[in-house]
Design a protein around this motif. Structure first.
Motif, PDB file in Angstrom:
ATOM      1  N   UNK A 119       0.821  -1.212   0.000  1.00 15.82           N
ATOM      2  CA  UNK A 119       0.000   0.000   0.000  1.00 15.82           C
ATOM      3  C   UNK A 119       0.857   1.264   0.000  1.00 15.82           C
ATOM      4  N   UNK A 120       1.572   1.528   1.103  1.00 14.23           N
ATOM      5  CA  UNK A 120       2.345   2.759   1.228  1.00 14.23           C
ATOM      6  C   UNK A 120       3.606   2.531   2.041  1.00 14.23           C
ATOM      7  N   UNK A 121       4.578   3.435   1.835  1.00 18.12           N
ATOM      8  CA  UNK A 121       5.809   3.422   2.633  1.00 18.12           C
ATOM      9  C   UNK A 121       6.073   4.860   3.069  1.00 18.12           C
ATOM     10  N   UNK A 122       6.198   5.053   4.385  1.00 19.60           N
ATOM     11  CA  UNK A 122       6.439   6.384   4.947  1.00 19.60           C
ATOM     12  C   UNK A 122       7.526   6.299   6.009  1.00 19.60           C
ATOM     13  N   UNK A 123       8.203   7.408   6.230  1.00 22.92           N
ATOM     14  CA  UNK A 123       9.164   7.481   7.320  1.00 22.92           C
ATOM     15  C   UNK A 123       8.430   7.539   8.651  1.00 22.92           C
ATOM     16  N   UNK A 124       9.061   6.998   9.683  1.00 21.55           N
ATOM     17  CA  UNK A 124       8.471   6.953  11.015  1.00 21.55           C
ATOM     18  C   UNK A 124       9.598   7.047  12.042  1.00 21.55           C
ATOM     19  N   UNK A 125       9.207   7.088  13.303  1.00 18.55           N
ATOM     20  CA  UNK A 125      10.194   7.139  14.379  1.00 18.55           C
ATOM     21  C   UNK A 125       9.569   6.592  15.645  1.00 18.55           C
ATOM     22  N   UNK A 126      10.337   5.810  16.368  1.00 18.45           N
ATOM     23  CA  UNK A 126       9.908   5.309  17.665  1.00 18.45           C
ATOM     24  C   UNK A 126      11.058   5.552  18.636  1.00 18.45           C
ATOM     25  N   UNK A 127      10.884   6.512  19.532  1.00 17.62           N
ATOM     26  CA  UNK A 127      11.979   6.908  20.410  1.00 17.62           C
ATOM     27  C   UNK A 127      13.086   7.520  19.557  1.00 17.62           C
ATOM     28  N   UNK A 128      14.285   6.962  19.648  1.00 13.41           N
ATOM     29  CA  UNK A 128      15.389   7.431  18.801  1.00 13.41           C
ATOM     30  C   UNK A 128      15.672   6.494  17.635  1.00 13.41           C
ATOM     31  N   UNK A 129      14.760   5.536  17.400  1.00 12.38           N
ATOM     32  CA  UNK A 129      14.925   4.590  16.295  1.00 12.38           C
ATOM     33  C   UNK A 129      14.208   5.152  15.070  1.00 12.38           C
TER      34      UNK A 129
END
Length: 161
Positions: A119-129
């Motif tokens: 479907x889609x690919x987006x940038x993300x962030x979890x904490x400092x990852x």
């Protein structure tokens, strides 16, 4: 036309027009909330990452709300900037060449045999990852998300409801 038919058409027309206007108002309100914070995030990204131009700003909401700013630095290099909505967290920026591309992230998930329909690919962030969020339909037709590490390309976690 009879008087009753004319009244019915008039009432139906008023109800229909009211429904369209209400729907448009709800849509406008939802979109303004989605994009609120984008100008501030773009300005902060320009300041922190020394961006010359901003190409796009997207909102990611995971454990924390993040604004993902894509642009170019003074040397013309493509940059990604993760700007947290919480001012206490730190802004992180990377050259696009420091990590994997969105296509490589999608390929990592596809190679895992999970994807039926990407479907889609987006940038993300979890904490400092720093992550790529890949959304897709799995082999069972369920909507799923996999988070792929931006730096090393390994699948961080997969969520299927």
């Amino acid at each position: 036309m009879g008087k009753k038919t004319l009244i019915f058409i008039l009432i139906f027309g008023i109800i229909f027009l009211t429904a369209i206007l209400a729907g448009a108002n709800v849509y406008r309100t939802a979109m303004s909330q989605k994009e609120s914070g984008h100008p501030e995030a773009a300005a902060l990204a320009k300041e922190k990452a020394d961006l010359k131009e901003v190409d796009s700003v997207e909102t990611f909401v995971g454990k924390e709300k993040q604004y993902i700013v894509e642009g170019k630095n003074q040397k013309g290099e493509k940059m990604y900037v993760w700007v947290p909505a919480d001012k206490k967290q730190k802004t992180i920026f990377k050259k696009a060449s420091d990590g994997i591309s969105s296509r490589q992230a999608a390929k990592a998930v596809e190679n895992g045999g999970l994807v039926s329909d990407l479907k889609q690919v987006h940038l993300a962030r979890e904490g400092n990852v720093l992550l790529w969020e890949v959304s897709y339909l799995n082999k069972d037709g369920q909507y799923s998300l996999s988070y792929v590490d931006f730096i090393n390309g390994k699948i961080h976690k997969t969520i299927t409801p």
